[in-house]
Design a protein around this motif. Structure first.
Motif, PDB file in Angstrom:
ATOM      1  N   LYS A  20      32.076  40.944 -11.871  1.00 32.15           N
ATOM      2  CA  LYS A  20      30.765  41.378 -11.990  1.00 32.15           C
ATOM      3  C   LYS A  20      30.074  41.318 -10.920  1.00 32.15           C
ATOM      4  O   LYS A  20      30.365  41.082  -9.567  1.00 32.15           O
ATOM      5  CB  LYS A  20      30.261  40.359 -13.374  1.00 32.15           C
ATOM      6  CG  LYS A  20      30.915  40.185 -14.529  1.00 32.15           C
ATOM      7  CD  LYS A  20      30.355  39.086 -15.116  1.00 32.15           C
ATOM      8  CE  LYS A  20      31.192  38.882 -16.570  1.00 32.15           C
ATOM      9  NZ  LYS A  20      30.307  37.784 -17.441  1.00 32.15           N
ATOM     10  N   GLN A  21      28.790  41.721 -10.848  1.00 37.32           N
ATOM     11  CA  GLN A  21      27.913  41.972  -9.824  1.00 37.32           C
ATOM     12  C   GLN A  21      27.901  40.819  -9.221  1.00 37.32           C
ATOM     13  O   GLN A  21      27.558  40.538  -7.962  1.00 37.32           O
ATOM     14  CB  GLN A  21      26.541  42.720 -10.393  1.00 37.32           C
ATOM     15  CG  GLN A  21      25.868  43.242  -9.236  1.00 37.32           C
ATOM     16  CD  GLN A  21      24.596  44.188  -9.680  1.00 37.32           C
ATOM     17  OE1 GLN A  21      24.312  43.726 -10.847  1.00 37.32           O
ATOM     18  NE2 GLN A  21      24.063  45.045  -8.992  1.00 37.32           N
ATOM     19  N   ASP A  22      27.802  39.738  -9.896  1.00 44.12           N
ATOM     20  CA  ASP A  22      27.394  38.223  -9.249  1.00 44.12           C
ATOM     21  C   ASP A  22      28.722  37.669  -8.829  1.00 44.12           C
ATOM     22  O   ASP A  22      28.937  36.632  -8.290  1.00 44.12           O
ATOM     23  CB  ASP A  22      26.734  37.215 -10.283  1.00 44.12           C
ATOM     24  CG  ASP A  22      27.808  36.976 -11.516  1.00 44.12           C
ATOM     25  OD1 ASP A  22      28.686  37.352 -11.581  1.00 44.12           O
ATOM     26  OD2 ASP A  22      27.044  36.311 -12.430  1.00 44.12           O
TER      27      ASP A  22
ATOM     28  N   GLU B 272      29.728  45.264 -17.465  1.00 45.69           N
ATOM     29  CA  GLU B 272      29.367  44.328 -16.579  1.00 45.69           C
ATOM     30  C   GLU B 272      30.246  44.403 -15.151  1.00 45.69           C
ATOM     31  O   GLU B 272      30.023  43.722 -14.172  1.00 45.69           O
ATOM     32  CB  GLU B 272      29.147  43.028 -17.065  1.00 45.69           C
ATOM     33  CG  GLU B 272      28.122  42.782 -18.010  1.00 45.69           C
ATOM     34  CD  GLU B 272      28.336  43.114 -19.438  1.00 45.69           C
ATOM     35  OE1 GLU B 272      27.417  43.781 -20.276  1.00 45.69           O
ATOM     36  OE2 GLU B 272      29.532  43.396 -19.457  1.00 45.69           O
TER      37      GLU B 272
ATOM     38  N   TYR C  88      32.621  45.672  -9.905  1.00 50.55           N
ATOM     39  CA  TYR C  88      31.762  45.301  -8.620  1.00 50.55           C
ATOM     40  C   TYR C  88      32.925  44.593  -7.620  1.00 50.55           C
ATOM     41  O   TYR C  88      32.436  44.025  -6.654  1.00 50.55           O
ATOM     42  CB  TYR C  88      30.724  44.433  -8.909  1.00 50.55           C
ATOM     43  CG  TYR C  88      29.527  45.104  -9.674  1.00 50.55           C
ATOM     44  CD1 TYR C  88      28.486  45.878  -8.979  1.00 50.55           C
ATOM     45  CD2 TYR C  88      29.295  45.282 -10.994  1.00 50.55           C
ATOM     46  CE1 TYR C  88      27.782  46.454  -9.574  1.00 50.55           C
ATOM     47  CE2 TYR C  88      28.698  45.782 -11.803  1.00 50.55           C
ATOM     48  CZ  TYR C  88      27.397  46.508 -10.996  1.00 50.55           C
ATOM     49  OH  TYR C  88      26.718  46.971 -11.876  1.00 50.55           O
TER      50      TYR C  88
ATOM     51  N   THR D 289      33.865  49.198  -5.552  1.00 49.88           N
ATOM     52  CA  THR D 289      32.740  49.424  -4.796  1.00 49.88           C
ATOM     53  C   THR D 289      32.967  50.473  -3.540  1.00 49.88           C
ATOM     54  O   THR D 289      32.230  51.353  -3.296  1.00 49.88           O
ATOM     55  CB  THR D 289      32.215  48.072  -4.077  1.00 49.88           C
ATOM     56  OG1 THR D 289      31.787  47.224  -5.315  1.00 49.88           O
ATOM     57  CG2 THR D 289      31.027  48.321  -3.333  1.00 49.88           C
TER      58      THR D 289
ATOM     59  N   SER E  77      22.942  48.846 -11.144  1.00 50.33           N
ATOM     60  CA  SER E  77      22.942  47.532 -12.197  1.00 50.33           C
ATOM     61  C   SER E  77      24.311  48.262 -13.380  1.00 50.33           C
ATOM     62  O   SER E  77      24.520  49.298 -13.363  1.00 50.33           O
ATOM     63  CB  SER E  77      21.671  47.513 -12.872  1.00 50.33           C
ATOM     64  OG  SER E  77      21.398  48.619 -13.661  1.00 50.33           O
ATOM     65  N   PRO E  78      24.578  47.430 -13.942  1.00 46.72           N
ATOM     66  CA  PRO E  78      25.582  47.533 -15.023  1.00 46.72           C
ATOM     67  C   PRO E  78      25.085  48.753 -16.206  1.00 46.72           C
ATOM     68  O   PRO E  78      26.128  49.219 -16.845  1.00 46.72           O
ATOM     69  CB  PRO E  78      25.906  46.366 -15.701  1.00 46.72           C
ATOM     70  CG  PRO E  78      25.508  45.251 -14.735  1.00 46.72           C
ATOM     71  CD  PRO E  78      24.345  46.059 -13.941  1.00 46.72           C
TER      72      PRO E  78
END
Length: 384
Positions: free
Chosen positions: A154-156, A209, A212, A217, A230-231
């Motif tokens: 995920k992005q985090d 989600e 990433y 990327t 953003s997702p």
């Protein structure tokens, strides 16, 4: 005079032409058994899950199961062959990448998939192995532990999500090594077994989600000169969905090269959910001609919600092109579904010209609130 001239034209030119077209059509269909089957039969299927392993591993129980299904006018079995990072058959491929813990065999040491195929074919039932987990796997599986570079995030930076199977991670569907592994896994089954088709479900996808990881990327930045947004971004959604669609096209081609008559079946969620939340653009797959059979999972208790789902416009479009059915919940462990609900949903589905497939085998009658005889009698009245 005009009537005689018209009749002469019809007899000399048009009638022979129509006869030739019909003959060619028959020859093409007869030379492709799966095509003949797909055109002529409604979907009347049942999934055999990992919960049905006791049936699959016991030859006597399996023989009884297949016999019952034939008597009740089922025509297709979708047995699980890929679950939780493990092949549910003796797989040389998974062992070569370090998956050693489980080699699934029957009580007599038999290959359960081969045994099911042999018995099902004796009863005129098609068998389409079901790659249930798709790109999904538990984080503690040998697959995830030994190939962390295959996982997306995920992005985090987190890698897990919650599913009906519990906490899972996702293989990166954009990574060439993951694509090659899934392709080899499918081709191992297609090559080694006398199957009638294969099936993928809603896990042949990726929750929006995710994507990433470093590989994806870099690929997105290279192709768009932008960093992944953003997702929820529609262009980012489309880019990822198109990549999965391109892989599914390649996978279809690989399967058809090995076994041209194999039915390429999918059983996703309804389209808006599948595309927007899981990047699974199955309607495009159908329109591109890479899907031979569609079964949409509609697991609803409320009849009106069920009717709303089976009346969606995309189903009306797809059923004009390929055999199309609805997945109906027959029950879960500790959550039986009453026979009246199954019957009302199945009848509504069939009235709309759609086939039916039930999830899953043991819940048809062995894990129900009614007696086995009541359930058998209920299904005997159901399929036509």
């Amino acid at each position: 005079m005009r009537a005689r001239w018209t009749r002469t034209i019809w007899q000399r030119y048009l009638l022979p032409l129509l006869f030739a077209i019909s003959l060619i059509t028959i020859l093409v269909i007869n030379s492709h058994p799966a095509l003949s089957q797909a055109i002529s039969r409604p979907i009347r299927g049942v999934w055999m899950t990992i919960n049905d392993k006791d049936v699959l591993s016991d030859r006597a129980r399996l023989q009884d199961a297949v016999s019952k299904l034939e008597q009740l006018r089922f025509n297709t079995i979708y047995p699980v062959v890929w679950n939780a990072g493990y092949a549910i058959y003796p797989s040389a491929l998974t062992q070569t990448i370090g998956i050693q813990s489980f080699v699934y065999r029957g009580n007599d040491g038999q290959d359960m998939l081969a045994d099911l195929i042999a018995q099902a074919h004796q009863h005129q039932l098609a068998v389409m192995p079901w790659f249930e987990f798709g790109f999904m796997t538990p984080p503690t599986s040998e697959l995830a532990m030994q190939h962390p570079e295959w996982l997306t995030q995920k992005q985090d930076g987190s890698q897990t999500s919650e599913s009906d199977a519990g906490e899972v991670v996702w293989l990166n569907p954009f990574h060439p090594e993951v694509q090659q592994f899934i392709t080899n896994l499918v081709l191992e089954v297609v090559t080694n077994y006398d199957i009638d088709g294969i099936q993928f479900d809603d896990h042949m996808s990726l929750p929006r989600e995710f994507g990433y990881d470093r590989y994806t990327t870099a690929l997105y930045t290279k192709e768009t000169n932008q960093s992944p947004p953003s997702p929820h971004d529609p262009e980012w959604t489309r880019w990822r969905a198109d990549k999965i669609s391109a892989f599914m096209t390649q996978l279809n081609q690989a399967v058809k090269q090995k076994k041209p008559n194999a039915v390429f079946s999918i059983s996703p969620n309804y389209y808006d959910f599948a595309y927007k939340l899981h990047l699974q653009d199955w309607l495009t797959w159908v329109r591109k001609g890479i899907v031979d059979e569609l079964i949409v999972q509609v697991y609803r208790n409320d009849l009106q919600q069920f009717l709303d789902q089976i009346s969606r416009s995309e189903l009306q479009e797809v059923k004009q092109k390929i055999p199309t059915g609805i997945g109906i919940l027959a029950g879960l462990r500790n959550r039986p579904v009453p026979m009246w609900q199954i019957q009302s949903q199945a009848r509504a589905t069939q009235e709309r010209g759609l086939g039916v497939a039930f999830f899953y085998y043991e819940s048809l009658w062995d894990q129900a609130s009614e007696s086995v005889q009541e359930r058998l009698s209920g299904f005997a009245q159901l399929l036509y």
